[in-house]
Design a protein around this motif. Sequence first.
Motif, mmCIF file in Angstrom:
data_model
loop_
_atom_site.group_PDB
_atom_site.id
_atom_site.type_symbol
_atom_site.label_atom_id
_atom_site.label_comp_id
_atom_site.label_asym_id
_atom_site.label_seq_id
_atom_site.Cartn_x
_atom_site.Cartn_y
_atom_site.Cartn_z
ATOM 1 N N TYR A 82 0.848 -1.403 -0.038
ATOM 2 C CA TYR A 82 0.001 0.312 -0.169
ATOM 3 C C TYR A 82 0.859 1.179 0.032
ATOM 4 O O TYR A 82 0.214 2.348 -0.637
ATOM 5 C CB TYR A 82 -0.975 0.023 1.317
ATOM 6 C CG TYR A 82 -0.464 0.192 2.512
ATOM 7 C CD1 TYR A 82 0.040 1.457 3.241
ATOM 8 C CD2 TYR A 82 -0.310 -1.064 3.556
ATOM 9 C CE1 TYR A 82 0.416 1.624 4.245
ATOM 10 C CE2 TYR A 82 0.242 -0.854 4.818
ATOM 11 C CZ TYR A 82 0.579 0.591 5.176
ATOM 12 O OH TYR A 82 1.058 0.599 6.154
ATOM 13 N N ASN A 132 -8.085 -3.024 1.884
ATOM 14 C CA ASN A 132 -7.821 -3.994 0.723
ATOM 15 C C ASN A 132 -8.261 -5.595 1.150
ATOM 16 O O ASN A 132 -7.531 -6.036 2.112
ATOM 17 C CB ASN A 132 -6.174 -4.060 0.567
ATOM 18 C CG ASN A 132 -5.811 -4.885 -0.506
ATOM 19 O OD1 ASN A 132 -6.585 -5.590 -0.920
ATOM 20 N ND2 ASN A 132 -4.606 -4.991 -0.860
ATOM 21 N N LEU A 136 -5.879 3.295 2.614
ATOM 22 C CA LEU A 136 -5.106 2.274 1.639
ATOM 23 C C LEU A 136 -4.863 1.001 2.489
ATOM 24 O O LEU A 136 -4.962 -0.252 1.739
ATOM 25 C CB LEU A 136 -3.874 2.952 1.445
ATOM 26 C CG LEU A 136 -3.896 4.065 0.395
ATOM 27 C CD1 LEU A 136 -2.725 4.940 0.395
ATOM 28 C CD2 LEU A 136 -4.305 3.710 -1.119
ATOM 29 N N ALA A 137 -4.480 1.095 3.610
ATOM 30 C CA ALA A 137 -3.958 -0.446 4.323
ATOM 31 C C ALA A 137 -5.127 -1.178 4.699
ATOM 32 O O ALA A 137 -5.256 -2.406 4.620
ATOM 33 C CB ALA A 137 -3.107 0.075 5.711
#
Length: 417
Positions: free
Chosen positions: A10, A138, A134-135
Amino acid sequence: MKKQVLMPLYMKSFACIGSDCEDTCCAGWGISIDKKTYKKYKNVKHPTLTNLLNKGIKRIKDERASDSTYASFKLNKQSYACPMLDENKLCRIQLNLGENMLCSTCTTYPRVINKVDNVMELSAKLSCPEVSRLALLNPNGIEFEELEYEVNPDWGCRSRLNTLQPRFAEQLFWELRMFSIEIIQNRNLKISDRLIFLGIFINKVQQNIDNNQLESILSLVEEYRTKMNHPDYMRSLEQISVSTSFQVRSIIEMIQIRNQMGIINERYLKCLNEMLQGLGIDSEQGDVDLKRIETEYLNNYQNYYYPFIEQHEYILENYVVNYIYETLFPDMSSNKIFESYIQICILFSVLKIHMIGISGYHKGLTPEHVVFVIQNFSRVIEHNLQYVNRMTKLFEENGYNTLAHLATLVKDKRMQP
Ligand code: SF4
């Protein structure tokens, strides 16, 4: 300058979103200034910034003082924001003097740089909303890669670990951390059972360290990897009993202690108030009715939290994996590695009760709610080492630092399909 860096994927997509950011890097934190930057600030000649810098910085003269924590910005008394932020929440130093005039703390954040032997490790704090999205969001989980990456020489290194000349059992770090991540990413199990299995493994490693049997720890990794793939063994984890009253009692105590330490972050206060309301806790009242909170907790758990988390467990998995990677878990700087496992359990259980309370407040959860909670939780709870250490100590004093207590603390109640 390009360097070989090990990092979660990420980070390849991360870029600060500046004035579009719903939070700011600098709200409510002490921002330390390194000596080199302090001297540069003292020599700034600028029509407005010279005065602002003179008034907005103070030297650190107590035991915290060092070359990296030489001075700090004086936060605004109302908003607790950095005095250098303008009305658009942009940094005046960066805008007027350029990025290379930022202190190491501001240049680095939200990145976390660690050095393990000669390998540079990069990751980031979930207290940044962009990193959190982002982290955490996912569904395929966090993957890592070693690659050539543009590194700013002013980024500060948080921790260094030397596994080649160990003082304790540092030579085992790579295997232990890799296997810890493997356990947490094992989707055959519920996330709370993965955490319990991690505890069983770390507890066993701790026993071997205590008995000075370091040479057998690598075979222990293989033994536990085999166990992890054995359905009968793993099913036995499901039999561990859940004590909701123990969970509620201990977690409410932990939150009360955090509140006594003072909370000034408005975004976190929003989370806190929603959690309290969702659990039916009147924050004005001194006494808490644990029986009633337990009833609300179970109601929220069953109707709102569980249906959401069953579909989105990867968010909690990503939270724990990021934590393991960026904190260099398990902590090999002493021979007490089990303590770092206790810290994961404390953070996980306090985070979970926030989510359960907030799910009751909103009568459901969305990924956006969860990112908001984790980002602000990370900023106020996880970043506060003093709090995490105090909780770990309290656990020891109460005798809760055993595997059995911790398993009861993190264990999820099973719902009938
Ligand atoms: S919190 Fe993250 S996205 Fe927001 S301004 Fe700071 S680095 Fe940028």
